[in-house]
Design a protein around this motif. Structure first.
Motif, PDB file in Angstrom:
ATOM      1  N   VAL A  57       0.842  -1.199   0.000  1.00  0.00           N
ATOM      2  CA  VAL A  57       0.000   0.000   0.000  1.00  0.00           C
ATOM      3  C   VAL A  57       0.880   1.254   0.000  1.00  0.00           C
ATOM      4  O   VAL A  57       0.587   2.227  -0.703  1.00  0.00           O
ATOM      5  CB  VAL A  57      -0.978  -0.010   1.201  1.00  0.00           C
ATOM      6  N   ALA A  58       1.979   1.219   0.751  1.00  0.00           N
ATOM      7  CA  ALA A  58       2.884   2.376   0.798  1.00  0.00           C
ATOM      8  C   ALA A  58       3.549   2.622  -0.551  1.00  0.00           C
ATOM      9  O   ALA A  58       3.623   3.772  -1.012  1.00  0.00           O
ATOM     10  CB  ALA A  58       3.954   2.174   1.879  1.00  0.00           C
ATOM     11  N   SER A  59       4.025   1.572  -1.200  1.00  0.00           N
ATOM     12  CA  SER A  59       4.715   1.771  -2.485  1.00  0.00           C
ATOM     13  C   SER A  59       3.750   2.211  -3.576  1.00  0.00           C
ATOM     14  O   SER A  59       4.073   3.090  -4.384  1.00  0.00           O
ATOM     15  CB  SER A  59       5.484   0.508  -2.908  1.00  0.00           C
ATOM     16  N   VAL A  91     -11.484  -0.635  -4.978  1.00  0.00           N
ATOM     17  CA  VAL A  91     -12.149  -1.790  -4.367  1.00  0.00           C
ATOM     18  C   VAL A  91     -11.115  -2.707  -3.720  1.00  0.00           C
ATOM     19  O   VAL A  91     -11.337  -3.233  -2.619  1.00  0.00           O
ATOM     20  CB  VAL A  91     -13.022  -2.549  -5.397  1.00  0.00           C
ATOM     21  N   VAL A  92      -9.967  -2.873  -4.375  1.00  0.00           N
ATOM     22  CA  VAL A  92      -8.897  -3.694  -3.786  1.00  0.00           C
ATOM     23  C   VAL A  92      -8.451  -3.089  -2.459  1.00  0.00           C
ATOM     24  O   VAL A  92      -8.331  -3.794  -1.446  1.00  0.00           O
ATOM     25  CB  VAL A  92      -7.694  -3.835  -4.752  1.00  0.00           C
ATOM     26  N   VAL A 126     -15.459 -10.020  -1.839  1.00  0.00           N
ATOM     27  CA  VAL A 126     -15.213  -8.824  -2.653  1.00  0.00           C
ATOM     28  C   VAL A 126     -13.718  -8.696  -2.942  1.00  0.00           C
ATOM     29  O   VAL A 126     -13.298  -8.414  -4.066  1.00  0.00           O
ATOM     30  CB  VAL A 126     -15.737  -7.556  -1.942  1.00  0.00           C
ATOM     31  N   TRP A 127     -12.901  -8.924  -1.902  1.00  0.00           N
ATOM     32  CA  TRP A 127     -11.445  -8.835  -2.048  1.00  0.00           C
ATOM     33  C   TRP A 127     -10.925  -9.853  -3.064  1.00  0.00           C
ATOM     34  O   TRP A 127     -10.096  -9.523  -3.906  1.00  0.00           O
ATOM     35  CB  TRP A 127     -10.777  -9.063  -0.684  1.00  0.00           C
ATOM     36  N   ILE A 133      -8.679  -9.839 -10.310  1.00  0.00           N
ATOM     37  CA  ILE A 133      -8.587  -8.995 -11.517  1.00  0.00           C
ATOM     38  C   ILE A 133      -7.282  -8.202 -11.497  1.00  0.00           C
ATOM     39  O   ILE A 133      -6.569  -8.122 -12.501  1.00  0.00           O
ATOM     40  CB  ILE A 133      -9.806  -8.051 -11.607  1.00  0.00           C
ATOM     41  N   HIS A 134      -6.973  -7.612 -10.347  1.00  0.00           N
ATOM     42  CA  HIS A 134      -5.761  -6.814 -10.190  1.00  0.00           C
ATOM     43  C   HIS A 134      -4.505  -7.639 -10.507  1.00  0.00           C
ATOM     44  O   HIS A 134      -3.636  -7.204 -11.262  1.00  0.00           O
ATOM     45  CB  HIS A 134      -5.707  -6.271  -8.756  1.00  0.00           C
TER      46      HIS A 134
END
Length: 194
Positions: A57-59, A91-92, A126-127, A133-134
């Motif tokens: 998340v940080a990068s 959403v991710v 949901v995740w 997809i991600h």
């Protein structure tokens, strides 16, 4: 993040973190298939995933900020396609926070309260869809960046720092999981008995 070799180094850190997460999440996925006998592993790996998820998340957050503040190197990399940027990525992020947040919160709630279990399961669904997809979208880039990071001829400066960050996230995950695992005892007992 400039010391990581700029936008290219950030992309490689993000790819390396993504690869680490794919491996750990594969282990976590196996535990879901056999949850009752592997509940201890599920909890431990789930807790262990928190620091690597935070690094990812940080990068990606750094790339987001640098792109939207019009840093030339990050702008040159370009944005993801609109569907990925405006639909899948948010959403991710939100579902990741929900899955890991509810999972961690369950350590502080008695197993008889099944509200968090329901939220954990719903956010996981949901995740799983959004992250699937991600990952499929980024898999070719992940392979290319990983190969470039490993080959001596295409290495960028600060590779040892990127590797150290990955190692630190993994070590922090193990330490965090080991130091908080005892909080899961009521849940482990409850799963074994029900």
């Amino acid at each position: 993040m400039r010391s990581l070799a700029g936008a290219d180094g950030n992309a490689r850190l993000t790819a390396g973190t993504g690869l680490l997460l794919i491996v750990l999440l594969a282990v976590e996925g196996v535990t879901i298939l056999f949850l009752r006998p592997l509940i201890s592993v599920h909890v431990f790996v789930g807790l262990m995933l928190i620091p690597p998820v935070a690094l990812k998340v940080a990068s990606t957050g750094w790339r987001f900020v640098r792109y939207y503040t019009r840093n030339r190197a990050y702008v040159a990399h370009g944005p993801p396609p609109p569907l990925m940027r405006f639909v899948v990525a948010p959403v991710v992020v939100v579902s990741t926070l929900c899955v890991f947040g509810t999972g961690a919160a369950m350590l502080f709630v008695h197993p008889h309260d099944q509200t968090l279990v329901g939220l954990h399961k719903a956010s996981f669904i949901v995740w799983l869809a959004s992250t699937g997809i991600h990952v499929l979208f980024h898999l070719p880039r992940l392979a290319r960046l990983t190969r470039a990071e490993l080959m001596p001829s295409t290495r960028l400066p600060a590779r040892p720092l990127r590797v150290a960050l990955l190692g630190a996230a993994l070590a922090a995950g193990v330490i965090f999981a080991a130091s908080t695992f005892h909080l899961a005892s009521p849940w482990l007992d409850w799963v074994r008995l029900h």
